[in-house]
Design a protein around this motif. Structure first.
Motif, PDB file in Angstrom:
ATOM      1  N   ASP A 191      -7.601   2.118  -6.066  1.00 29.51           N
ATOM      2  CA  ASP A 191      -6.888   0.911  -5.655  1.00 29.51           C
ATOM      3  C   ASP A 191      -6.291   1.192  -4.275  1.00 29.51           C
ATOM      4  O   ASP A 191      -5.417   2.052  -4.137  1.00 29.51           O
ATOM      5  CB  ASP A 191      -5.764   0.577  -6.640  1.00 29.51           C
ATOM      6  CG  ASP A 191      -6.298   0.121  -7.978  1.00 29.51           C
ATOM      7  OD1 ASP A 191      -7.337  -0.561  -7.991  1.00 29.51           O
ATOM      8  OD2 ASP A 191      -5.684   0.467  -9.005  1.00 29.51           O
ATOM      9  N   CYS A 192      -6.770   0.486  -3.286  1.00 28.94           N
ATOM     10  CA  CYS A 192      -6.296   0.700  -1.920  1.00 28.94           C
ATOM     11  C   CYS A 192      -5.607  -0.564  -1.408  1.00 28.94           C
ATOM     12  O   CYS A 192      -5.970  -1.692  -1.775  1.00 28.94           O
ATOM     13  CB  CYS A 192      -7.454   1.086  -1.006  1.00 28.94           C
ATOM     14  SG  CYS A 192      -8.194   2.680  -1.413  1.00 28.94           S
ATOM     15  N   ILE A 193      -4.638  -0.377  -0.560  1.00 26.46           N
ATOM     16  CA  ILE A 193      -3.850  -1.488  -0.011  1.00 26.46           C
ATOM     17  C   ILE A 193      -4.443  -1.840   1.346  1.00 26.46           C
ATOM     18  O   ILE A 193      -4.368  -1.064   2.297  1.00 26.46           O
ATOM     19  CB  ILE A 193      -2.377  -1.085   0.109  1.00 26.46           C
ATOM     20  CG1 ILE A 193      -1.860  -0.654  -1.273  1.00 26.46           C
ATOM     21  CG2 ILE A 193      -1.552  -2.222   0.675  1.00 26.46           C
ATOM     22  CD1 ILE A 193      -0.595   0.169  -1.214  1.00 26.46           C
ATOM     23  N   GLN A 222      -5.678  -4.487  -4.973  1.00 31.09           N
ATOM     24  CA  GLN A 222      -5.005  -5.716  -5.384  1.00 31.09           C
ATOM     25  C   GLN A 222      -4.329  -6.444  -4.228  1.00 31.09           C
ATOM     26  O   GLN A 222      -4.244  -7.668  -4.213  1.00 31.09           O
ATOM     27  CB  GLN A 222      -3.961  -5.377  -6.471  1.00 31.09           C
ATOM     28  CG  GLN A 222      -3.267  -6.601  -7.057  1.00 31.09           C
ATOM     29  CD  GLN A 222      -2.281  -6.221  -8.148  1.00 31.09           C
ATOM     30  OE1 GLN A 222      -2.013  -5.042  -8.378  1.00 31.09           O
ATOM     31  NE2 GLN A 222      -1.766  -7.212  -8.856  1.00 31.09           N
ATOM     32  N   PHE A 223      -3.857  -5.666  -3.233  1.00 28.16           N
ATOM     33  CA  PHE A 223      -3.053  -6.267  -2.172  1.00 28.16           C
ATOM     34  C   PHE A 223      -3.718  -6.145  -0.804  1.00 28.16           C
ATOM     35  O   PHE A 223      -4.361  -5.133  -0.489  1.00 28.16           O
ATOM     36  CB  PHE A 223      -1.672  -5.608  -2.110  1.00 28.16           C
ATOM     37  CG  PHE A 223      -0.779  -5.950  -3.255  1.00 28.16           C
ATOM     38  CD1 PHE A 223      -0.143  -7.173  -3.305  1.00 28.16           C
ATOM     39  CD2 PHE A 223      -0.579  -5.048  -4.288  1.00 28.16           C
ATOM     40  CE1 PHE A 223       0.684  -7.495  -4.359  1.00 28.16           C
ATOM     41  CE2 PHE A 223       0.243  -5.359  -5.353  1.00 28.16           C
ATOM     42  CZ  PHE A 223       0.881  -6.590  -5.396  1.00 28.16           C
ATOM     43  N   THR A 224      -3.502  -7.185   0.016  1.00 25.00           N
ATOM     44  CA  THR A 224      -3.922  -7.183   1.423  1.00 25.00           C
ATOM     45  C   THR A 224      -2.769  -7.731   2.257  1.00 25.00           C
ATOM     46  O   THR A 224      -2.198  -8.779   1.927  1.00 25.00           O
ATOM     47  CB  THR A 224      -5.169  -8.064   1.641  1.00 25.00           C
ATOM     48  OG1 THR A 224      -6.260  -7.533   0.884  1.00 25.00           O
ATOM     49  CG2 THR A 224      -5.564  -8.084   3.116  1.00 25.00           C
ATOM     50  N   TYR A 229       4.064  -2.345   7.417  1.00 25.03           N
ATOM     51  CA  TYR A 229       5.340  -2.101   6.749  1.00 25.03           C
ATOM     52  C   TYR A 229       5.327  -2.480   5.267  1.00 25.03           C
ATOM     53  O   TYR A 229       5.772  -1.691   4.420  1.00 25.03           O
ATOM     54  CB  TYR A 229       6.467  -2.813   7.509  1.00 25.03           C
ATOM     55  CG  TYR A 229       6.719  -2.176   8.856  1.00 25.03           C
ATOM     56  CD1 TYR A 229       7.640  -1.141   8.996  1.00 25.03           C
ATOM     57  CD2 TYR A 229       6.010  -2.573   9.978  1.00 25.03           C
ATOM     58  CE1 TYR A 229       7.856  -0.535  10.222  1.00 25.03           C
ATOM     59  CE2 TYR A 229       6.215  -1.970  11.210  1.00 25.03           C
ATOM     60  CZ  TYR A 229       7.137  -0.954  11.329  1.00 25.03           C
ATOM     61  OH  TYR A 229       7.329  -0.345  12.539  1.00 25.03           O
ATOM     62  N   PRO A 230       4.811  -3.644   4.895  1.00 20.18           N
ATOM     63  CA  PRO A 230       4.725  -3.925   3.450  1.00 20.18           C
ATOM     64  C   PRO A 230       3.701  -3.046   2.739  1.00 20.18           C
ATOM     65  O   PRO A 230       3.800  -2.836   1.526  1.00 20.18           O
ATOM     66  CB  PRO A 230       4.325  -5.410   3.397  1.00 20.18           C
ATOM     67  CG  PRO A 230       3.726  -5.699   4.725  1.00 20.18           C
ATOM     68  CD  PRO A 230       4.443  -4.831   5.694  1.00 20.18           C
ATOM     69  N   MET A 231       2.717  -2.524   3.480  1.00 18.16           N
ATOM     70  CA  MET A 231       1.762  -1.595   2.873  1.00 18.16           C
ATOM     71  C   MET A 231       2.477  -0.326   2.403  1.00 18.16           C
ATOM     72  O   MET A 231       2.189   0.201   1.329  1.00 18.16           O
ATOM     73  CB  MET A 231       0.664  -1.238   3.879  1.00 18.16           C
ATOM     74  CG  MET A 231      -0.230  -2.408   4.273  1.00 18.16           C
ATOM     75  SD  MET A 231      -1.389  -1.991   5.596  1.00 18.16           S
ATOM     76  CE  MET A 231      -2.452  -0.818   4.745  1.00 18.16           C
TER      77      MET A 231
END
Length: 298
Positions: A191-193, A222-224, A229-231
């Protein structure tokens, strides 16, 4: 009235205020005969006598006095405005608009500008945060700040920061449930951001390098985000592996909240540059900003 007559009007104003061709000619730095001939030509073209000449003095006619009273305040206003504008040559003042990424702002630009610009209260700085590439000319910016590899060749570029690395990191909680990757290709099963590239619109392919070999890996998760900063925050909360500038996670790695992965595959990137068109005027306010940001390798 012909355009060249405006200069002749200024000569008339000098004669009308000095009440003397001799003094007006000396003030203007021209020959008295030239001045007299010019005023006669002006009167001829206007069809109005502007000055009464005697052997002892010169005085405006009624029409000439009306013209003098109309011209004088306008000329004084123009001269005052020009004098105010000329102060920009020596006094750092005005607005400087720069487009830059959030990482460039936090890691290089703001730390350098924050302690300095308080000494220049007349400089107004507008920093537009944008992780994409912008056409600074079309978009009305004075300059942009991007990685050296992204700066167009026809721009003047001044280095403002050192080289830096991208690194892969994950939290101990995430790694407790997933195997530690030994090779960048192992990331495909994790799972990579992800990072969305603002300019191209696609997802950023993670760039790695080792022993002269470059490798790009496209990852999923799950996230992009479109900001690093949010990563980092998502990685801290166990949502996967993030690939971010090393300076953002130094403290988190040092205290064990994040684990550095694939360290020997992490490449260095050429540092940030401020760039601007070669035809840009060298205004003092802009020069203060560039000189403050200039990278000086200790």
């Amino acid at each position: 009235m012909a355009r060249e007559d405006f200069n002749n009007l200024l000569w008339f104003l000098a004669v009308a205020e000095e009440r003397s061709f001799t003094r007006a000619a000396a003030k203007l730095g021209i020959a008295q005969s030239t001045l007299s001939h010019t005023i006669k030509g002006l009167e001829s073209r206007m069809g109005i006598r502007l000055l009464t000449r005697t052997t002892r003095n010169v005085a405006p006619t009624e029409a000439g006095e009306r013209l003098r009273q109309s011209l004088a305040p306008r000329v004084a206003e123009i001269e005052a405005e020009i004098a105010a504008l000329m102060e920009f040559r020596d006094k750092p003042a005005g607005t400087v608009r720069i487009t830059l990424s959030d990482h460039a702002l936090e890691s290089v630009v703001w730390p350098k500008l924050r302690p300095v610009l308080s000494a220049y209260p007349d400089i107004k700085l507008e920093l537009s945060i944008d992780n994409g590439l912008r056409n600074i000319v079309e978009d009305g910016f004075d300059a942009g700040i991007r990685l050296g590899e992204s700066v167009e060749k026809d721009m003047i570029a001044v280095r403002v920061g050192p080289d830096w690395r991208m690194v892969a990191v994950a939290s101990p909680r995430y790694l407790a449930a997933h195997p530690v990757p030994d090779h960048p290709q192992d990331l495909i099963g994790h799972d990579c951001i992800n990072m969305r590239q603002a300019t191209a619109g696609g997802l950023y392919a993670w760039e790695f390098a080792k022993d002269g070999k470059d490798l790009r890996v496209r990852v999923e998760g799950q996230f992009t985000f479109n900001s690093s900063y949010p990563m980092v925050d998502a990685a801290l909360n166990g949502y996967g592996i993030a690939y971010v500038p090393e300076s953002l996670v130094v403290e988190q790695v040092a205290d064990g909240r994040l684990i550095l992965l694939l360290d020997d595959w992490s490449p260095s990137f050429e540092g940030y540059y401020i760039y601007y068109p070669s035809r840009r005027q060298n205004l003092p306010a802009f020069e203060v900003v560039v000189d403050t940001l200039r990278y000086r390798d200790a």
